[in-house]
Design an enzyme around this catalytic site. Structure first.
Site, PDB file in Angstrom:
ATOM      1  N   ASP A  86       9.855  22.679 -56.298  1.00  0.00           N
ATOM      2  CA  ASP A  86       9.726  24.108 -56.593  1.00  0.00           C
ATOM      3  C   ASP A  86       8.371  24.662 -56.138  1.00  0.00           C
ATOM      4  O   ASP A  86       7.371  23.947 -56.150  1.00  0.00           O
ATOM      5  CB  ASP A  86       9.905  24.324 -58.104  1.00  0.00           C
ATOM      6  CG  ASP A  86      10.154  25.785 -58.424  1.00  0.00           C
ATOM      7  OD1 ASP A  86      10.709  26.506 -57.568  1.00  0.00           O
ATOM      8  OD2 ASP A  86       9.791  26.219 -59.540  1.00  0.00           O
TER       9      ASP A  86
HETATM   10  C1  FPP Z   1      12.297  25.950 -54.308  1.00  0.00           C
HETATM   11  O1  FPP Z   1      11.147  26.777 -54.125  1.00  0.00           O
HETATM   12  C2  FPP Z   1      12.763  25.349 -53.047  1.00  0.00           C
HETATM   13  C3  FPP Z   1      13.996  25.548 -52.471  1.00  0.00           C
HETATM   14  C4  FPP Z   1      15.011  26.446 -53.042  1.00  0.00           C
HETATM   15  C5  FPP Z   1      14.375  24.891 -51.192  1.00  0.00           C
HETATM   16  C6  FPP Z   1      13.892  23.463 -51.074  1.00  0.00           C
HETATM   17  C7  FPP Z   1      14.169  22.951 -49.710  1.00  0.00           C
HETATM   18  C8  FPP Z   1      13.320  22.178 -48.983  1.00  0.00           C
HETATM   19  C9  FPP Z   1      12.024  21.694 -49.501  1.00  0.00           C
HETATM   20  C10 FPP Z   1      13.728  21.720 -47.636  1.00  0.00           C
HETATM   21  C11 FPP Z   1      14.861  20.755 -47.763  1.00  0.00           C
HETATM   22  C12 FPP Z   1      15.179  20.045 -46.554  1.00  0.00           C
HETATM   23  C13 FPP Z   1      16.418  19.680 -46.156  1.00  0.00           C
HETATM   24  C14 FPP Z   1      16.608  18.704 -45.074  1.00  0.00           C
HETATM   25  C15 FPP Z   1      17.636  20.235 -46.745  1.00  0.00           C
HETATM   26  P1  FPP Z   1      11.359  28.327 -54.361  1.00  0.00           P
HETATM   27  O2  FPP Z   1      11.997  28.911 -53.134  1.00  0.00           O
HETATM   28  O3  FPP Z   1      12.117  28.527 -55.656  1.00  0.00           O
HETATM   29  O4  FPP Z   1       9.886  28.881 -54.494  1.00  0.00           O
HETATM   30  P2  FPP Z   1       9.283  29.724 -55.722  1.00  0.00           P
HETATM   31  O5  FPP Z   1       9.559  28.920 -56.970  1.00  0.00           O
HETATM   32  O6  FPP Z   1       7.828  29.829 -55.430  1.00  0.00           O
HETATM   33  O7  FPP Z   1       9.979  31.048 -55.741  1.00  0.00           O
HETATM   34 MG    MG Z   2      11.513  28.457 -57.686  1.00  0.00          MG
END
Ligand code: FPP
Ligand code: MG
Length: 282
Positions: free
Chosen positions: A41
């Site tokens: 996250d």
């Molecule tokens: C959460 O941070 C992250 C995600 C929803 C996506 C995670 C994906 C990756 C790290 C890449 C994965 C790779 C493959 C090969 C599938 P957030 O977007 O919720 O950020 P925030 O909490 O700051 O809003």
């Molecule tokens: Mg998040």
């Protein structure tokens, strides 16, 4: 002059790399978790802080996943599970979902290439969740990556996408009901992992666990450590069934793309301290 500077930078990186390898080897001599899971996250907050696009935050998040996978493999962790995309994430903007799907397709194909990390460390890849919701191109990449790594036996990488625990559990319940033997009595409750006696119930706990995405095709070891980054104290519908009584839940305040060895070492040392404590008190 440039050549000398480049040479010095190479030497510095090479020494740092050797030191890290040595340190991980020492750490791996102690009790090591069998299964580590990451709730990755903080990608968007990291991107905002760095004045980058949201998509770049996710790309850097993927780099962090590779980095942490390699650290875990060098520590001889048998299984790594990562929350790559929640079913709820489909509610995000079209642009963000599209960018994440493109990233998944590209990186799945990269990960399973000969000579890349999964091949080098003998890791079998499972993409777990309601994969039928993924765009066709991503489904094809999933099939290819799983097929290419199917004979690897040294470790497992579970990429959970699109996943939620409630979906995993309801799918398993449906499957149990479908397979139920009507001559047996119906179980009163599902009390938790392996708590329901196996005798006399239509869908005992062990049979139920086998229907879960994380057990469906390949048994995974019990979850020893669940790490959530970015300081948020929520499980976000991830591995709720697998978080059994011995799972250590660790919250790190670091945003996922910045997460690295220095954040992970105290978590492993804490695991080792508790494991040694248990052995002494036995
Ligand atoms: C959460 O941070 C992250 C995600 C929803 C996506 C995670 C994906 C990756 C790290 C890449 C994965 C790779 C493959 C090969 C599938 P957030 O977007 O919720 O950020 P925030 O909490 O700051 O809003
Ligand atoms: Mg998040």
């Amino acid at each position: 002059m440039t050549v000398i500077l480049r040479g010095l930078a190479w030497l510095r990186d090479s020494i740092a790399n050797q030191a890290e390898r040595f340190f991980l080897r020492v750490l791996a001599a102690g009790p090591v978790p069998r299964h580590v899971a990451f709730v990755m996250d903080g990608n968007r907050r990291y991107a905002r802080k760095q004045q980058k696009q949201v998509q770049e935050g996710h790309v850097d998040g993927y780099v962090a996943l590779r980095r942490m996978l390699e650290v875990c493999l060098r520590l001889n962790v048998q299984c790594v599970s990562a929350y790559a995309f929640s079913i709820e994430n489909f509610k995000r903007s079209e642009d963000e979902v599209e960018a994440l799907m493109k990233l998944a397709e590209e990186k799945l194909l990269e990960l399973c290439e000969h000579g890349d990390i999964l091949d080098e460390y003998g890791v079998r890849l499972n993409v777990l969740g309601r994969t039928s919701l993924l765009p066709e191109k991503v489904q094809l990449a999933v099939q290819k990556a799983e097929y290419m790594t199917r004979h690897n036996t040294r470790a497992i990488l579970n990429l959970c996408m699109p996943y939620t625990s409630r979906d995993e559990i309801t799918t398993a319940v449906e499957s149990c009901v479908r397979n139920a033997d009507p001559s047996n009595p119906i179980p009163a409750t599902f009390a938790g992992p392996d708590r329901v006696p196996d005798h006399g119930s239509r869908c005992p706990s062990k049979t139920f666990s086998r229907q879960l995405y994380l057990h469906d095709r390949h048994p995974t070891p019990p979850l020893d450590i669940l790490v959530r980054t970015s300081g948020v104290k929520r499980l976000s519908d991830f591995l709720l069934w697998q978080c059994c009584e011995d799972t250590q839940i660790q919250i790190s305040s670091t945003f996922w793309p910045d997460f690295g060895l220095l954040d992970f070492v105290p978590i492993i040392l804490d695991f080792q301290r508790k494991a040694w404590g248990r052995r002494i008190s036995l």
